[in-house]
Structures are given as structure tokens and as C-alpha cells.
Design an enzyme around this catalytic site. Structure first.
Site, PDB file in Angstrom:
ATOM      1  N   ARG A   1      -7.445 -32.753 -41.662  1.00  0.00           N
ATOM      2  CA  ARG A   1      -7.179 -32.413 -43.262  1.00  0.00           C
ATOM      3  C   ARG A   1      -5.789 -32.994 -43.432  1.00  0.00           C
ATOM      4  O   ARG A   1      -4.854 -32.645 -42.869  1.00  0.00           O
ATOM      5  CB  ARG A   1      -7.360 -31.202 -43.482  1.00  0.00           C
ATOM      6  CG  ARG A   1      -6.872 -30.590 -45.152  1.00  0.00           C
ATOM      7  CD  ARG A   1      -8.035 -31.157 -46.008  1.00  0.00           C
ATOM      8  NE  ARG A   1      -7.928 -30.608 -47.300  1.00  0.00           N
ATOM      9  CZ  ARG A   1      -7.549 -31.440 -48.373  1.00  0.00           C
ATOM     10  NH1 ARG A   1      -6.963 -32.464 -48.197  1.00  0.00           N
ATOM     11  NH2 ARG A   1      -7.318 -30.744 -49.631  1.00  0.00           N
TER      12      ARG A   1
ATOM     13  N   GLN B   1      -7.265 -18.898 -45.376  1.00  0.00           N
ATOM     14  CA  GLN B   1      -6.094 -19.503 -45.840  1.00  0.00           C
ATOM     15  C   GLN B   1      -5.928 -21.060 -45.765  1.00  0.00           C
ATOM     16  O   GLN B   1      -5.867 -21.913 -46.519  1.00  0.00           O
ATOM     17  CB  GLN B   1      -4.876 -18.753 -45.854  1.00  0.00           C
ATOM     18  CG  GLN B   1      -3.871 -19.242 -46.616  1.00  0.00           C
ATOM     19  CD  GLN B   1      -3.998 -18.688 -48.103  1.00  0.00           C
ATOM     20  OE1 GLN B   1      -4.756 -17.714 -48.405  1.00  0.00           O
ATOM     21  NE2 GLN B   1      -3.140 -19.333 -49.014  1.00  0.00           N
TER      22      GLN B   1
ATOM     23  N   GLY C   1      -8.376 -23.291 -47.290  1.00  0.00           N
ATOM     24  CA  GLY C   1      -8.377 -23.436 -48.666  1.00  0.00           C
ATOM     25  C   GLY C   1      -9.737 -22.891 -49.155  1.00  0.00           C
ATOM     26  O   GLY C   1     -10.500 -22.159 -48.981  1.00  0.00           O
TER      27      GLY C   1
ATOM     28  N   GLU D   1     -17.015   1.644 -34.169  1.00  0.00           N
ATOM     29  CA  GLU D   1     -16.664   2.369 -32.835  1.00  0.00           C
ATOM     30  C   GLU D   1     -15.280   3.050 -33.064  1.00  0.00           C
ATOM     31  O   GLU D   1     -14.289   3.055 -32.100  1.00  0.00           O
ATOM     32  CB  GLU D   1     -16.615   1.413 -31.545  1.00  0.00           C
ATOM     33  CG  GLU D   1     -17.956   0.777 -31.222  1.00  0.00           C
ATOM     34  CD  GLU D   1     -18.845   1.860 -30.788  1.00  0.00           C
ATOM     35  OE1 GLU D   1     -18.341   2.815 -30.345  1.00  0.00           O
ATOM     36  OE2 GLU D   1     -19.962   1.380 -30.972  1.00  0.00           O
TER      37      GLU D   1
ATOM     38  N   GLU E   1      -7.715   3.020 -38.252  1.00  0.00           N
ATOM     39  CA  GLU E   1      -6.769   4.134 -38.864  1.00  0.00           C
ATOM     40  C   GLU E   1      -6.738   5.267 -37.748  1.00  0.00           C
ATOM     41  O   GLU E   1      -6.032   5.936 -37.280  1.00  0.00           O
ATOM     42  CB  GLU E   1      -7.378   4.745 -40.302  1.00  0.00           C
ATOM     43  CG  GLU E   1      -6.971   3.533 -41.244  1.00  0.00           C
ATOM     44  CD  GLU E   1      -7.874   2.505 -41.602  1.00  0.00           C
ATOM     45  OE1 GLU E   1      -7.726   1.777 -42.568  1.00  0.00           O
ATOM     46  OE2 GLU E   1      -8.945   2.489 -40.935  1.00  0.00           O
TER      47      GLU E   1
END
Length: 152
Positions: free
Chosen positions: A36, A105, A108, A132, A136
């Protein structure tokens, strides 16, 4: 003990799958950035893109080592396999989610297009953070085990 072993195997599978997603994000992003062009030069020449790819490489290698260590301990029947698997699952799934977001990102708008591989990686990586034992919960579990290990 059977339940703990079953959950441990599931977490190990999530860690390995997360590593696969992370590696796929790296390969897709490096390939896209190489072909790109922006402003007449490859996207891969931009320092910010290089930093993103460097972080992907580093985290993929770290995740691979953690997954391998957990596997060796599991094969040897070591009790330390539980903690190693928690850490591998937490690190690999967190890294996969972070880098899947970066892959989108880098790509794009193409990264959000229907049928885009990196869009699928992004969705799959999010699932890996949840199944699983959510990340947290993994953080609390890892901290608790670390405390027990250091206060012996």
C-alpha cells in the site's frame, strides 16, 4: 481436579489460538503495508507503521514462548502448568486483541470492509479475551496465585 485440568486445557487452547490470530495480524499487516502506497511511498516506510509492526513481532514472540512454556509444563505434569497457562492465556489474548485493533487501523477502511480478514481477526480476538475465564478474572487469579507463591 478433573475440572481444573479441563479448564487448563481450554485456556491453553485459547492461548494457542490467540497466538495464531496475532501471527495472522502481523502477516496481513506487514504484507498490506509493503504494497500500500501513501504519498508515493510504501506504508511500511512510515515510522508509526514500523512501530506497530515491531510491537506485533515482539508480542508474537513473547506469546509463543509463554505458550511453549505452558505446554512443556503440562506435558511434564508439573503443578506450575496452571499458573503458566493462566499467564499465557492472559498475555496472548490481550496481545491478539490489541494487535487485531492495530491491524484494522493499518488497513484503514479496507480493514473494516465486509469479508476483510483483519475484521474477522478483530472479532475473534475479542472472543479470546472472554472465553475460558475473562481476562479481568485472569488478572485477579494470576495476582492471587502470585501472592500465594511469594508469601510461602
Amino acid at each position: 481436579m478433573v475440572l481444573t485440568g479441563t479448564l487448563d486445557l481450554g485456556r491453553y487452547s485459547v492461548a494457542a489460538g490467540s497466538l495464531g490470530i496475532l501471527q495472522a495480524c502481523l502477516e496481513a499487516s506487514a504484507s498490506y503495508a509493503a504494497r500500500r502506497e501513501v504519498g508515493g511511498r510504501p506504508l511500511a516506510e512510515l515510522p508509526l507503521i514500523q512501530a506497530k509492526l515491531s510491537d506485533m513481532v515482539t508480542d508474537a514472540r513473547a506469546a509463543r514462548l509463554l505458550v511453549a512454556q505452558a505446554g512443556r509444563l503440562k506435558d511434564a505434569g508439573e503443578s506450575a502448568t496452571i499458573m503458566a497457562t493462566w499467564v499465557a492465556k492472559y498475555f496472548a489474548s490481550t496481545a491478539a486483541a490489541r494487535h487485531a485493533s492495530e491491524a484494522v487501523q493499518i488497513h484503514g477502511a479496507n480493514g473494516c470492509a465486509p469479508g476483510s480478514p483483519v475484521a474477522r481477526f478483530y472479532r475473534d480476538a475479542k472472543v479470546m479475551e472472554i472465553i475460558e475465564g475473562s481476562n479481568e478474572v485472569q488478572r485477579i487469579t494470576i495476582a492471587g496465585q502470585a501472592e500465594r507463591e511469594t508469601t510461602r
